[in-house]
Design a protein around this motif. Structure first.
Motif, PDB file in Angstrom:
ATOM      1  N   ARG A  96       0.827  -1.202   0.000  1.00 26.77           N
ATOM      2  CA  ARG A  96       0.000   0.000   0.000  1.00 26.77           C
ATOM      3  C   ARG A  96       0.864   1.254   0.000  1.00 26.77           C
ATOM      4  O   ARG A  96       0.514   2.272   0.604  1.00 26.77           O
ATOM      5  CB  ARG A  96      -0.963   0.004   1.191  1.00 26.77           C
ATOM      6  N   GLY A  97       1.979   1.180  -0.654  1.00 26.16           N
ATOM      7  CA  GLY A  97       2.934   2.270  -0.713  1.00 26.16           C
ATOM      8  C   GLY A  97       4.341   1.725  -0.536  1.00 26.16           C
ATOM      9  O   GLY A  97       4.540   0.533  -0.274  1.00 26.16           O
ATOM     10  N   ILE A  98       5.325   2.596  -0.709  1.00 27.76           N
ATOM     11  CA  ILE A  98       6.723   2.213  -0.496  1.00 27.76           C
ATOM     12  C   ILE A  98       6.968   2.220   1.013  1.00 27.76           C
ATOM     13  O   ILE A  98       6.915   3.276   1.647  1.00 27.76           O
ATOM     14  CB  ILE A  98       7.680   3.191  -1.199  1.00 27.76           C
ATOM     15  N   VAL A  99       7.206   1.065   1.578  1.00 28.64           N
ATOM     16  CA  VAL A  99       7.278   0.943   3.034  1.00 28.64           C
ATOM     17  C   VAL A  99       8.521   1.651   3.568  1.00 28.64           C
ATOM     18  O   VAL A  99       9.646   1.395   3.113  1.00 28.64           O
ATOM     19  CB  VAL A  99       7.271  -0.533   3.464  1.00 28.64           C
ATOM     20  N   VAL A 100       8.307   2.571   4.535  1.00 30.07           N
ATOM     21  CA  VAL A 100       9.400   3.318   5.136  1.00 30.07           C
ATOM     22  C   VAL A 100       9.293   3.225   6.655  1.00 30.07           C
ATOM     23  O   VAL A 100       8.231   2.943   7.210  1.00 30.07           O
ATOM     24  CB  VAL A 100       9.374   4.806   4.712  1.00 30.07           C
ATOM     25  N   ASN A 101      10.414   3.482   7.343  1.00 27.63           N
ATOM     26  CA  ASN A 101      10.411   3.521   8.805  1.00 27.63           C
ATOM     27  C   ASN A 101      10.245   4.956   9.283  1.00 27.63           C
ATOM     28  O   ASN A 101       9.932   5.850   8.499  1.00 27.63           O
ATOM     29  CB  ASN A 101      11.682   2.875   9.352  1.00 27.63           C
ATOM     30  N   ASP A 102      10.499   5.212  10.544  1.00 29.23           N
ATOM     31  CA  ASP A 102      10.268   6.544  11.109  1.00 29.23           C
ATOM     32  C   ASP A 102      11.275   7.578  10.636  1.00 29.23           C
ATOM     33  O   ASP A 102      11.114   8.770  10.914  1.00 29.23           O
ATOM     34  CB  ASP A 102      10.287   6.488  12.641  1.00 29.23           C
ATOM     35  N   THR A 103      12.351   7.142   9.946  1.00 36.95           N
ATOM     36  CA  THR A 103      13.291   8.104   9.358  1.00 36.95           C
ATOM     37  C   THR A 103      13.043   8.274   7.863  1.00 36.95           C
ATOM     38  O   THR A 103      13.838   8.896   7.171  1.00 36.95           O
ATOM     39  CB  THR A 103      14.746   7.655   9.589  1.00 36.95           C
ATOM     40  N   MET A 104      11.938   7.708   7.373  1.00 38.87           N
ATOM     41  CA  MET A 104      11.535   7.751   5.965  1.00 38.87           C
ATOM     42  C   MET A 104      12.480   6.945   5.076  1.00 38.87           C
ATOM     43  O   MET A 104      12.523   7.146   3.863  1.00 38.87           O
ATOM     44  CB  MET A 104      11.419   9.196   5.451  1.00 38.87           C
ATOM     45  N   GLN A 105      13.217   5.978   5.679  1.00 37.82           N
ATOM     46  CA  GLN A 105      14.086   5.079   4.927  1.00 37.82           C
ATOM     47  C   GLN A 105      13.313   3.845   4.489  1.00 37.82           C
ATOM     48  O   GLN A 105      12.484   3.315   5.233  1.00 37.82           O
ATOM     49  CB  GLN A 105      15.261   4.611   5.786  1.00 37.82           C
ATOM     50  N   THR A 106      13.644   3.353   3.296  1.00 38.35           N
ATOM     51  CA  THR A 106      13.189   2.037   2.873  1.00 38.35           C
ATOM     52  C   THR A 106      14.142   1.009   3.497  1.00 38.35           C
ATOM     53  O   THR A 106      15.072   1.380   4.217  1.00 38.35           O
ATOM     54  CB  THR A 106      13.216   1.917   1.341  1.00 38.35           C
ATOM     55  N   PHE A 107      13.936  -0.291   3.199  1.00 41.56           N
ATOM     56  CA  PHE A 107      14.880  -1.254   3.798  1.00 41.56           C
ATOM     57  C   PHE A 107      16.259  -1.176   3.158  1.00 41.56           C
ATOM     58  O   PHE A 107      17.227  -1.701   3.692  1.00 41.56           O
ATOM     59  CB  PHE A 107      14.321  -2.686   3.763  1.00 41.56           C
ATOM     60  N   ASP A 108      16.360  -0.498   1.983  1.00 43.02           N
ATOM     61  CA  ASP A 108      17.666  -0.162   1.428  1.00 43.02           C
ATOM     62  C   ASP A 108      18.080   1.159   2.069  1.00 43.02           C
ATOM     63  O   ASP A 108      17.475   2.200   1.809  1.00 43.02           O
ATOM     64  CB  ASP A 108      17.581  -0.015  -0.092  1.00 43.02           C
ATOM     65  N   PRO A 109      19.088   1.188   2.919  1.00 39.24           N
ATOM     66  CA  PRO A 109      19.397   2.385   3.714  1.00 39.24           C
ATOM     67  C   PRO A 109      19.820   3.593   2.879  1.00 39.24           C
ATOM     68  O   PRO A 109      19.861   4.710   3.412  1.00 39.24           O
ATOM     69  CB  PRO A 109      20.538   1.920   4.631  1.00 39.24           C
ATOM     70  N   ARG A 110      20.160   3.391   1.611  1.00 35.37           N
ATOM     71  CA  ARG A 110      20.531   4.521   0.758  1.00 35.37           C
ATOM     72  C   ARG A 110      19.313   5.143   0.057  1.00 35.37           C
ATOM     73  O   ARG A 110      19.445   6.151  -0.627  1.00 35.37           O
ATOM     74  CB  ARG A 110      21.540   4.071  -0.309  1.00 35.37           C
ATOM     75  N   ILE A 111      18.164   4.513   0.194  1.00 39.16           N
ATOM     76  CA  ILE A 111      16.971   4.973  -0.517  1.00 39.16           C
ATOM     77  C   ILE A 111      15.903   5.406   0.488  1.00 39.16           C
ATOM     78  O   ILE A 111      15.538   4.653   1.389  1.00 39.16           O
ATOM     79  CB  ILE A 111      16.410   3.877  -1.444  1.00 39.16           C
ATOM     80  N   TYR A 112      15.420   6.614   0.309  1.00 38.85           N
ATOM     81  CA  TYR A 112      14.362   7.171   1.140  1.00 38.85           C
ATOM     82  C   TYR A 112      13.110   7.398   0.270  1.00 38.85           C
ATOM     83  O   TYR A 112      13.188   7.447  -0.958  1.00 38.85           O
ATOM     84  CB  TYR A 112      14.794   8.511   1.748  1.00 38.85           C
ATOM     85  N   SER A 113      12.007   7.557   0.932  1.00 39.76           N
ATOM     86  CA  SER A 113      10.775   7.871   0.205  1.00 39.76           C
ATOM     87  C   SER A 113       9.941   8.840   1.027  1.00 39.76           C
ATOM     88  O   SER A 113       9.936   8.799   2.263  1.00 39.76           O
ATOM     89  CB  SER A 113       9.970   6.599  -0.094  1.00 39.76           C
ATOM     90  N   VAL A 114       9.226   9.731   0.334  1.00 41.81           N
ATOM     91  CA  VAL A 114       8.435  10.749   1.003  1.00 41.81           C
ATOM     92  C   VAL A 114       7.228  11.079   0.144  1.00 41.81           C
ATOM     93  O   VAL A 114       7.261  10.952  -1.084  1.00 41.81           O
ATOM     94  CB  VAL A 114       9.301  12.012   1.258  1.00 41.81           C
ATOM     95  N   GLY A 115       6.137  11.451   0.788  1.00 39.21           N
ATOM     96  CA  GLY A 115       4.957  11.880   0.040  1.00 39.21           C
ATOM     97  C   GLY A 115       3.905  10.806  -0.104  1.00 39.21           C
ATOM     98  O   GLY A 115       3.870   9.834   0.656  1.00 39.21           O
ATOM     99  N   GLU A 116       3.031  10.972  -1.078  1.00 33.95           N
ATOM    100  CA  GLU A 116       1.891  10.083  -1.257  1.00 33.95           C
ATOM    101  C   GLU A 116       2.282   8.662  -1.642  1.00 33.95           C
ATOM    102  O   GLU A 116       1.482   7.738  -1.518  1.00 33.95           O
ATOM    103  CB  GLU A 116       0.951  10.652  -2.317  1.00 33.95           C
ATOM    104  N   CYS A 117       3.499   8.472  -2.128  1.00 37.07           N
ATOM    105  CA  CYS A 117       3.939   7.132  -2.514  1.00 37.07           C
ATOM    106  C   CYS A 117       4.425   6.326  -1.315  1.00 37.07           C
ATOM    107  O   CYS A 117       4.560   5.096  -1.393  1.00 37.07           O
ATOM    108  CB  CYS A 117       5.048   7.212  -3.567  1.00 37.07           C
TER     109      CYS A 117
END
Length: 815
Positions: free
Chosen positions: A265-286
């Motif tokens: 239901r979106g690109i899963v991120v943690n509380d720092t807006m990181q994906t499970f790849d620590p070099r990739i972040y995601s923000v916004g409606e995605c």
């Protein structure tokens, strides 16, 4: 080691150029402006714009330029490489690089995915037909605007926030709009039933139709191949030349999923807006945070601050979810909801309902805390209620006065308290751009700001819809005290000069400047040839100041005024001949019918100004159409006198007290060919019943038993303004003189593209009365200058049918 060698910058690539991603870059630039070499890819061919304000653009209340948040210059000024119209199709996580559709490959040290969302399209037969679209970006708005100029029936599927805004915009564009909604009432996620019913009633009064508890079964293909109707599962159907799907959005996770990132239901991120790849972040409606993908701007801006903090390597910020609130961007409707507004077990509700007055409020309380609320018709305290809800404040001591708003809670017995002064720093001021009071105060103090324009420039507060402008000015005044500078009443014409409109007009008058190059040379224009904005204004200022002497430059007019007809979406033109006061004759009607048949003009339309519009005229046919009509130009294309609308008055109507039709004809014949800063409309009603709608005209005249009442500065456009009373006179000659003097005053002092309402708002009605009512000689001189200016003007249609020198002009238009 050479200590002077600068550290090598890391590479940050951002996929997506929307509000959340660019806000993250803005926050990053504040924290670590030199840490990254930034590259941005945007799939749309536009810089970052305010997607929230697409609805006002669709409604015609704003333009695309008005909603741009970060112009192209901003990217270059901040050393950001921007690729617009470039879709990224692959992420190579091993090599740490992204690839675009056309093969461009760019490496990264950190990657920020801000790919937004896509509109959900119902999987029903016909969903792929031409004329079926979503409502998500500028391209969708352009498609709807184009459809509104060609078709009549629109259906919006979805009675939520976005659907109602789309329906309102299409209705403002002249379409007949039906809203299809599966639920029993509108906006059930934001409103309870009583509030929704009030909303529905208001929208129905505006002309919107509703089909509730309807499920779409099929979209029907017409003979042209385009959608022509919608069918429902209960067997009913409705005509539909345009279908807008506004049933929800889906996070755009395609790119992330293809690279192996975890999506749910979106690109899963943690509380720092990181994906499970620590070099990739995601923000916004995605992005999906704790199972939620947010679609409102405030949470996205909170996420942006967190991700910027971690990209800047501070590592001390966490995003823990958001409480959201809702506002509806439909002109004339005030609506607000937040939290658990439905209530239920363990809650209690405080209600205020005034259906006749159109006001409804509901506050939901649990354990002495405000947990939800919905307001319709009176939302002035929405931000305060939202802060109580978000902060979980104990409202036990406020309870008795809570329903009556902030001014009755905590400020009892203290009148005149400034609302801005009582706001806390974390209370939101500008919902469009997610700006809190603390952001504004900090910018004012740190950057030494003293004007509203300065605050807009540095914080974006009040820079979008403008509804918070008054509050921003209050904050500015409270923060800087005596150093506060109110918004200036003058402004430079454009970026080509520092001079104001008034200074330019004075120079033209005092130095008898007659051409645009003379003005630009005399006033040291910074841009040699000027721009589209200032050239059109200069051309008007010249010909209105020196009628018959100044050189009218056709290339410094808008296309409609160059062609002397209204250009349409398909490249054809609209021709509206003048009918004095709305009157016509059998002979004129025969000529119109003959011309329509002779030149295969597809549409003959009766306008709201009591004229007949011939739509679909080819460019090359314009001079021939004008010649065959043998009627004056209606100037429906120009910044000029458009129409004088009349009722039948005392000549026919049993209620009429004055001959309004003849008065309208006399006014129109007197002021025909009058160029102005903007379009001008007049109306004359024969009695106070006001059938000609004088209250929303630039000059409105009402016949009464003892003479005529004159009203000025009305406007019937998107933002309706009621005309203000100027004077009561006894004779037709006085009507002519006072009306003409007001129009000439506006012609001489109004800024180009200001309507009369904007001019009077700027200078004040008292000033106008002083110039028109108190100064008798000045009034007569104004009227005489108008009469002289009109005496040297020619009818542009007649001129172009009789003089061969214009033949090439229209031949060139056909190339």
């Amino acid at each position: 080691m050479d200590m002077s060698t600068p550290a090598k910058k890391m590479k940050l690539v951002m996929v997506g150029n929307g509000m959340a991603g660019v806000r993250a870059l803005e926050e990053l630039l504040k924290l670590a402006p030199d840490l990254y070499e930034v590259t941005v890819f945007g799939a749309e061919p536009h810089p970052n714009y305010n997607r929230i304000l697409l609805s006002p653009v669709l409604a015609g209340e704003q333009t695309v330029d008005d909603i741009v948040l970060n112009p192209l210059d901003w990217y270059s000024e901040n050393n950001i490489t921007l690729h617009v119209g470039q879709k990224v199709v692959k992420i190579d996580r091993n090599a740490r690089a992204v690839e675009t559709e056309d093969g461009m490959r760019v490496g990264y040290d950190r990657l920020l995915l801000a790919t937004g969302s896509n509109p959900f399209i119902l999987p029903v037969p016909g969903a792929d037909l031409p004329g079926v679209i979503g409502f998500r970006d500028i391209a969708d708005v352009d498609a709807m605007v184009q459809a509104s100029s060609q078709y009549q029936h629109a259906v919006v599927i979805g009675g939520g926030l976005l659907g109602l805004e789309a329906a309102n915009g299409l209705m403002k564009r002249g379409m007949q709009v039906s809203v299809v909604h599966i639920g029993p009432w509108l906006m059930e996620r934001q409103l309870d039933e009583p509030a929704a019913r009030l909303l529905q009633k208001s929208l129905e009064e505006k002309g919107m139709k509703f089909l509730l508890q309807k499920q779409t079964a099929e979209l029907v293909r017409g003979e042209s191949g385009r959608v022509c109707a919608i069918k429902f599962k209960d067997g009913d159907s409705a005509p539909a030349d345009l279908v807008v799907m506004a049933v929800g959005i889906r996070p755009n996770t395609e790119l992330a999923e293809s690279s192996g990132l975890h999506c749910n239901r979106g690109i899963v991120v943690n509380d720092t807006m990181q994906t499970f790849d620590p070099r990739i972040y995601s923000v916004g409606e995605c992005a999906a945070h704790r199972g939620i993908a947010y679609g409102l701007v405030a949470p996205l801006f909170e996420q942006a601050k967190v991700v910027a903090n971690h990209l800047a390597q501070h590592g001390i910020s966490r995003y823990q979810g958001s409480v959201t609130s809702t506002k509806l961007k439909v002109t004339g409707i005030d609506l607000f909801s937040a939290g658990d507004f439905m209530g239920g077990e363990g809650t209690e509700s405080i209600l205020y309902s005034d259906p006749i007055g159109g006001v409804y409020k509901k506050l939901v309380i649990r354990d002495n805390k405000l947990v939800g609320g919905v307001m319709y018709g009176d939302t002035v305290d929405g931000a305060w209620y939202f802060s109580l809800l978000r902060d979980g404040k104990n409202i036990n001591e406020l309870r008795d006065h809570l329903m009556f708003g902030q001014d009755h809670c905590g400020n009892l017995g203290h009148s005149g308290i400034n609302k801005a002064a009582s706001m806390t720093d974390d209370m939101e001021v500008c919902g469009c751009n997610g700006v809190c009071k603390g952001d504004i105060v900090k910018a004012i103090r740190e950057k030494g700001l003293f004007t509203l324009e300065d605050v807009r420039k540095h914080t974006k507060a009040s820079g979008s819809c403008g509804s918070c402008t008054g509050l921003v000015e209050q904050i500015l005044a409270v923060t800087v005290g005596g150093d506060y500078s109110a918004t200036p009443k003058t402004k430079s014409m454009c970026g080509c000069t520092e001079h104001t409109h008034e200074e330019v007009r004075a120079a033209i008058r005092q130095n008898k400047l007659l051409t645009i190059p003379q003005v630009q040379e005399f006033m040291q224009w910074s841009t040699p040839n000027g721009c589209a904005s200032c050239r059109t204004a200069l051309n008007y200022y010249l010909i209105s100041t020196w009628p018959g002497e100044a050189e009218d430059d056709p290339q410094s007019r808008f296309i409609n005024e160059r062609a002397h007809a209204n250009i349409q979406k398909d490249g054809t033109y609209s021709v509206i001949p003048r009918m004095w006061g709305g009157n016509t004759t059998p002979s004129e009607l025969r000529r119109i019918a003959t011309v329509a048949e002779k030149y295969n003009i597809p549409t003959v339309h009766v306008t709201g100004g009591q004229r007949i519009d011939l739509l679909g005229v080819k460019k090359a046919d314009l001079p021939k159409v004008w010649a065959d009509l043998d009627m004056p130009s209606g100037h429906a294309y120009g910044k000029a006198l458009r129409t004088v609308k009349t009722c039948v008055g005392s000549e026919w109507c049993r209620f009429g007290t004055q001959n309004s039709t003849q008065m309208g004809i006399d006014l129109e014949k007197a002021f025909f060919k009058m160029w102005a800063p903007h379009k001008v409309k007049l109306a004359v009603s024969g009695c106070p019943r006001n059938c000609a709608e004088v209250a929303i005209k630039d000059v409105g005249i009402i016949g009464v038993d003892s003479g005529w009442e004159i009203y000025v500065a009305g406007n019937g456009g998107i933002k309706t303004e009621v005309a203000q009373f100027l004077i009561k006179v006894k004779t037709e000659a006085e009507v002519m003189e006072y009306s003409g003097a007001f129009l000439q005053l506006y012609r001489e002092e109004g800024r180009y593209l200001d309507r009369t309402v904007h001019y009077v708002e700027r200078v004040g009605l008292d000033y106008v009365k002083k110039k028109i009512l108190d100064d008798h000689e000045g009034r007569k001189a104004l009227y005489e200058r108008l009469v002289f200016a009109l005496s040297v003007e020619k009818d542009p249609w007649l001129e172009r049918t009789q003089e061969g020198k214009y033949a090439q002009e229209f031949a060139a238009l056909t190339v």
